[in-house]
Each structure stands twice: as structure tokens, then as C-alpha cells.
Design a protein around this motif. Structure first.
Motif, PDB file in Angstrom:
ATOM      1  N   GLU A 168       0.814  -1.203   0.000  1.00  0.00           N
ATOM      2  CA  GLU A 168       0.000   0.000   0.000  1.00  0.00           C
ATOM      3  C   GLU A 168       0.851   1.257   0.000  1.00  0.00           C
ATOM      4  OE1 GLU A 168      -3.369   2.489   0.145  1.00  0.00           O
ATOM      5  OE2 GLU A 168      -3.054   0.400  -0.465  1.00  0.00           O
ATOM      6  N   GLU A 169       1.966   1.198   0.705  1.00  0.00           N
ATOM      7  CA  GLU A 169       2.844   2.368   0.742  1.00  0.00           C
ATOM      8  C   GLU A 169       3.375   2.685  -0.645  1.00  0.00           C
ATOM      9  OE1 GLU A 169       4.221   5.608   2.572  1.00  0.00           O
ATOM     10  OE2 GLU A 169       3.080   4.038   3.550  1.00  0.00           O
ATOM     11  N   ARG A 170       3.746   1.663  -1.412  1.00  0.00           N
ATOM     12  CA  ARG A 170       4.203   1.886  -2.786  1.00  0.00           C
ATOM     13  C   ARG A 170       3.102   2.510  -3.634  1.00  0.00           C
ATOM     14  NH1 ARG A 170       5.391  -3.453  -5.489  1.00  0.00           N
ATOM     15  NH2 ARG A 170       7.352  -3.353  -4.315  1.00  0.00           N
ATOM     16  N   ARG A 171       1.890   1.952  -3.518  1.00  0.00           N
ATOM     17  CA  ARG A 171       0.783   2.469  -4.318  1.00  0.00           C
ATOM     18  C   ARG A 171       0.530   3.938  -4.023  1.00  0.00           C
ATOM     19  NH1 ARG A 171      -4.302   3.824  -4.295  1.00  0.00           N
ATOM     20  NH2 ARG A 171      -4.392   3.700  -2.025  1.00  0.00           N
ATOM     21  N   ARG A 172       0.576   4.295  -2.746  1.00  0.00           N
ATOM     22  CA  ARG A 172       0.306   5.687  -2.364  1.00  0.00           C
ATOM     23  C   ARG A 172       1.405   6.624  -2.837  1.00  0.00           C
ATOM     24  NH1 ARG A 172      -0.847   5.451   3.896  1.00  0.00           N
ATOM     25  NH2 ARG A 172      -1.219   7.683   3.575  1.00  0.00           N
ATOM     26  N   TRP A 173       2.661   6.197  -2.728  1.00  0.00           N
ATOM     27  CA  TRP A 173       3.760   7.028  -3.220  1.00  0.00           C
ATOM     28  C   TRP A 173       3.637   7.258  -4.727  1.00  0.00           C
ATOM     29  CZ3 TRP A 173       6.834  10.461  -1.392  1.00  0.00           C
ATOM     30  CH2 TRP A 173       7.308  10.393  -0.088  1.00  0.00           C
ATOM     31  N   LEU A 174       3.392   6.182  -5.470  1.00  0.00           N
ATOM     32  CA  LEU A 174       3.320   6.319  -6.929  1.00  0.00           C
ATOM     33  C   LEU A 174       2.115   7.154  -7.348  1.00  0.00           C
ATOM     34  CD1 LEU A 174       4.383   2.764  -8.142  1.00  0.00           C
ATOM     35  CD2 LEU A 174       5.769   4.834  -7.923  1.00  0.00           C
ATOM     36  N   LEU A 175       1.021   7.020  -6.619  1.00  0.00           N
ATOM     37  CA  LEU A 175      -0.148   7.840  -6.921  1.00  0.00           C
ATOM     38  C   LEU A 175       0.167   9.311  -6.677  1.00  0.00           C
ATOM     39  CD1 LEU A 175      -3.135   7.890  -7.749  1.00  0.00           C
ATOM     40  CD2 LEU A 175      -3.728   7.660  -5.318  1.00  0.00           C
ATOM     41  N   MET A 176       0.823   9.610  -5.571  1.00  0.00           N
ATOM     42  CA  MET A 176       1.180  10.988  -5.270  1.00  0.00           C
ATOM     43  C   MET A 176       2.164  11.547  -6.300  1.00  0.00           C
ATOM     44  SD  MET A 176       3.666  13.158  -3.942  1.00  0.00           S
ATOM     45  CE  MET A 176       4.798  12.100  -3.053  1.00  0.00           C
ATOM     46  N   LEU A 177       3.169  10.741  -6.661  1.00  0.00           N
ATOM     47  CA  LEU A 177       4.190  11.218  -7.595  1.00  0.00           C
ATOM     48  C   LEU A 177       3.676  11.337  -9.027  1.00  0.00           C
ATOM     49  CD1 LEU A 177       7.291   9.210  -6.295  1.00  0.00           C
ATOM     50  CD2 LEU A 177       6.850  11.663  -6.041  1.00  0.00           C
ATOM     51  N   SER A 178       2.547  10.700  -9.318  1.00  0.00           N
ATOM     52  CA  SER A 178       1.993  10.822 -10.665  1.00  0.00           C
ATOM     53  C   SER A 178       1.585  12.267 -10.976  1.00  0.00           C
ATOM     54  CB  SER A 178       0.788   9.897 -10.833  1.00  0.00           C
ATOM     55  OG  SER A 178      -0.311  10.333 -10.046  1.00  0.00           O
ATOM     56  N   VAL A 179       1.298  13.041  -9.956  1.00  0.00           N
ATOM     57  CA  VAL A 179       0.902  14.438 -10.180  1.00  0.00           C
ATOM     58  C   VAL A 179       2.068  15.262 -10.730  1.00  0.00           C
ATOM     59  CG1 VAL A 179       0.028  16.547  -9.110  1.00  0.00           C
ATOM     60  CG2 VAL A 179      -0.931  14.322  -8.471  1.00  0.00           C
TER      61      VAL A 179
END
Length: 329
Positions: A168-179
Motif C-alpha cells: 500500500e505504501e508503494r501504491r500511495r507514493w506512486l499515486l502521489m508522484l503521478s501528479v
């Protein structure tokens, strides 16, 4: 995409407020500058942060990966990257020019992908496909292939973040960095920010302005000759600024948050504070050299840039294919 690690990454909720503030500030500044003078913004940015970000990434790669790559492929990767650096030097000295230079560098890039593929335990077809793509690109479309790699290179911090985080931590980081890595450059590519700047400030005379006598040569970093779209170039510059922030600030933060015993490295380095101060001095000297002779400084930087960019390819393939050793040497 599957990675196998045991880490304690920097949680999003525990990320220092100053890091979020830095991301926002850099995003605003990069969009504002490329809206007014994208070429000059690129020249100033690469002059100030190009070499420092290379040094930071090489340290990160050494500390994070060198002890986990088997000796034989590690040596092969080192030799291939050294050959790429030699080709860049020859190109800078006008000994190796034109298409021949692109053939050699892209061919060696294909060899790096195939080297990683041999060690990968999973997803080998992907590694082989990337190697074939570089090989065919070198033969049939060297310039487009080189430019596609230049664009994709800006996204490599996402791979490093995915490698060092899990679940989940990876998913959240990648979602945030997609911006900052996808959404913001995509908006810039539409030309909306340049149109707003043009309407408010009448800056048409500045859009082609450069710095340090670089002229319009920087456009060749991301666009083919005679196909120069300032909005696309501006999007690449914004993505590159995000790349710099991730490499210089975010990746070291994530590495420190692992809290595991230090592994042997190829190069002995001082503490991070001493390293940061040293790199700052080196960056200031590099900036001064750019200001004196952009062409010479850019040619020299091209060697360092090639080393750090091509090292990323086999490492990320090894991460995707679980090709690292389980025991740190």
C-alpha cells in the motif's frame, strides 16, 4: 511488477512538511519559468543541478544496489557503461560523430538490457523486448529512439521509489508522484500556461530566449531537429525538474528511512551532510563553467549524464525481474 524487499520506507504520513513544501515550490517555479522562457529555464536548471543530481544518484545506486548484484553481471554492467562513457568522450572530441555515435551508444544500451535479462528470474521477456527495442532502434531509428529514452529517463525515480517501497505504501507514493511527473507536464504540454503568461505579460519575445550563449541547441535534448514545439519541450523541462527533486531530495530520504546496516559499496563516501556540502561546491563550480562556455560544459556533462542514465536501465530491470542476490555482499 513485483519486487521482493524487506524495508521500512519513509511513510507518506511521516514525510517532513518541508519536503511537501519543496515539491510545491519547485512545481510552481518550474511551470512559471517554462511558461515565460522555457529554453533559458532549461539551461539554468541543467547548469545548476545537472551534475549534482548525477552525483546523488550514483551514490544512491551504489549504496542501494551494488552489494546485491552478482559479481559477473556487475562487472559486465560496469564495462558496458564505461564503453558508453568512452563513446561520449569521443563524440565530444569530434572523433566519433553522427549516426555512428548513436548506433554505438544504443547498441551498448541493448547489451545492458540483455545483460540484466540473463540474471532476471522473472519477467525475462520484458527485459529481452527492451533490449531488442534498443537494438532495432539503433539500426532503423536512432534519433527517435535516443529521444524516447531521454523522455523516459525523467521517469526513472518512479522505478526507484517502487523498488524501495512495498504494498500500500508503494501504491500511495506512486499515486502521489503521478501528479508532478505526469499530470503537471501533461498540462504544460497543452500550452495553457504559456497562453496565460502571454495574455497577462506579453512575453512572446522571451519564449525563445536562451542563456549562456546556448541558443536553441537545448531543444535537441528532447525534440528532433526541425520539429521544435516549445510546449512539448516545456513539459520535458518540468518533468526533468521533478526528476532532480526526486533524486537529490526524495531518494536519499527513502534510503535513510530503511534503517538497515550499511552494505559494502564500490566507492567509499563521507556522511550525507559532508557529501551534500561537497556536491554543492562542485555544483557551483560546474555552474560557473557553464556560464563561461556552455558548449564545453554540456559536452563534459554529457559523459556523466550517460553514465547515470544507462546504469538505471539494468538496475530497474533487475528489480522487476528479482535479479538481485538475497544476501548483501
Amino acid at each position: 511488477m513485483v519486487f521482493h524487499m524487506n524495508v521500512s520506507p519513509l511513510a507518506l504520513e511521516s514525510t517532513p512538511h518541508w519536503l511537501w513544501a519543496l515539491w510545491i515550490a519547485v512545481s510552481i517555479l518550474s511551470v512559471a519559468t517554462v511558461a515565460v522562457a522555457p529554453i533559458a529555464a532549461f539551461v539554468i536548471m541543467i547548469s545548476a543541478f545537472g551534475l549534482p543530481h548525477v552525483l546523488y544518484e550514483l551514490r544512491y545506486v551504489d549504496e542501494r544496489f551494488s552489494a546485491r548484484i552478482p559479481a559477473a553481471p556487475l562487472a559486465a554492467i560496469g564495462i558496458l557503461v564505461a564503453l558508453i562513457a568512452s563513446a561520449r568522450i569521443a563524440n565530444g572530441l569530434h572523433v566519433l560523430m553522427g549516426t555512428a555515435f548513436l548506433w554505438i551508444e544504443l547498441g551498448l544500451g541493448a547489451a545492458l538490457a540483455f545483460t540484466a535479462t540473463l540474471v532476471m528470474r522473472r519477467n525475462r521477456p520484458l527485459g529481452a523486448l527492451i533490449g531488442v527495442a534498443f537494438a532495432l532502434g539503433a539500426i532503423y531509428a536512432p534519433i527517435p529512439t535516443f529521444l524516447v529514452w531521454a523522455w523516459l529517463h525523467n521517469l526513472t525515480p518512479l522505478g526507484f521509489v517502487a523498488e524501495i517501497t512495498t504494498g500500500e505504501e508503494r501504491r500511495r507514493w506512486l499515486l502521489m508522484l503521478s501528479v508532478p511527473f505526469f499530470v503537471l507536464p501533461a498540462l504544460v504540454a497543452t500550452g495553457i500556461f504559456h497562453d496565460v503568461a502571454q495574455t497577462l505579460f506579453r512575453i512572446a519575445e522571451l519564449e525563445w530566449a536562451s542563456a549562456f550563449g546556448a541558443g536553441d541547441k537545448p531543444l535537441l535534448s528532447f525534440l528532433p531537429p526541425d520539429s521544435w514545439d516549445l510546449n512539448l519541450f516545456s513539459a520535458a523541462v518540468v518533468a526533468q525538474s521533478m526528476h532532480y527533486v526526486a533524486v537529490i531530495v526524495l531518494l536519499p530520504q527513502l534510503l535513510r528511512a530503511k534503517q538497515v546496516p550499511a552494505a559494502p559499496t564500490i566507492v567509499a563516501r563521507p556522511s550525507w551532510p559532508v557529501f551534500g556540502a561537497t556536491v554543492a561546491v562542485i555544483g557551483a563550480v560546474a555552474f560557473a563553467i557553464y556560464a563561461i562556455s556552455y558548449s564545453d560544459a554540456r559536452a563534459a556533462y554529457g559523459v556523466a549524464a550517460a553514465i547515470h542514465a544507462w546504469i538505471e536501465l539494468p538496475i530497474l530491470l533487475l528489480a522487476i525481474g528479482q535479479g538481485f542476490t538475497s544476501v548483501r555482499r
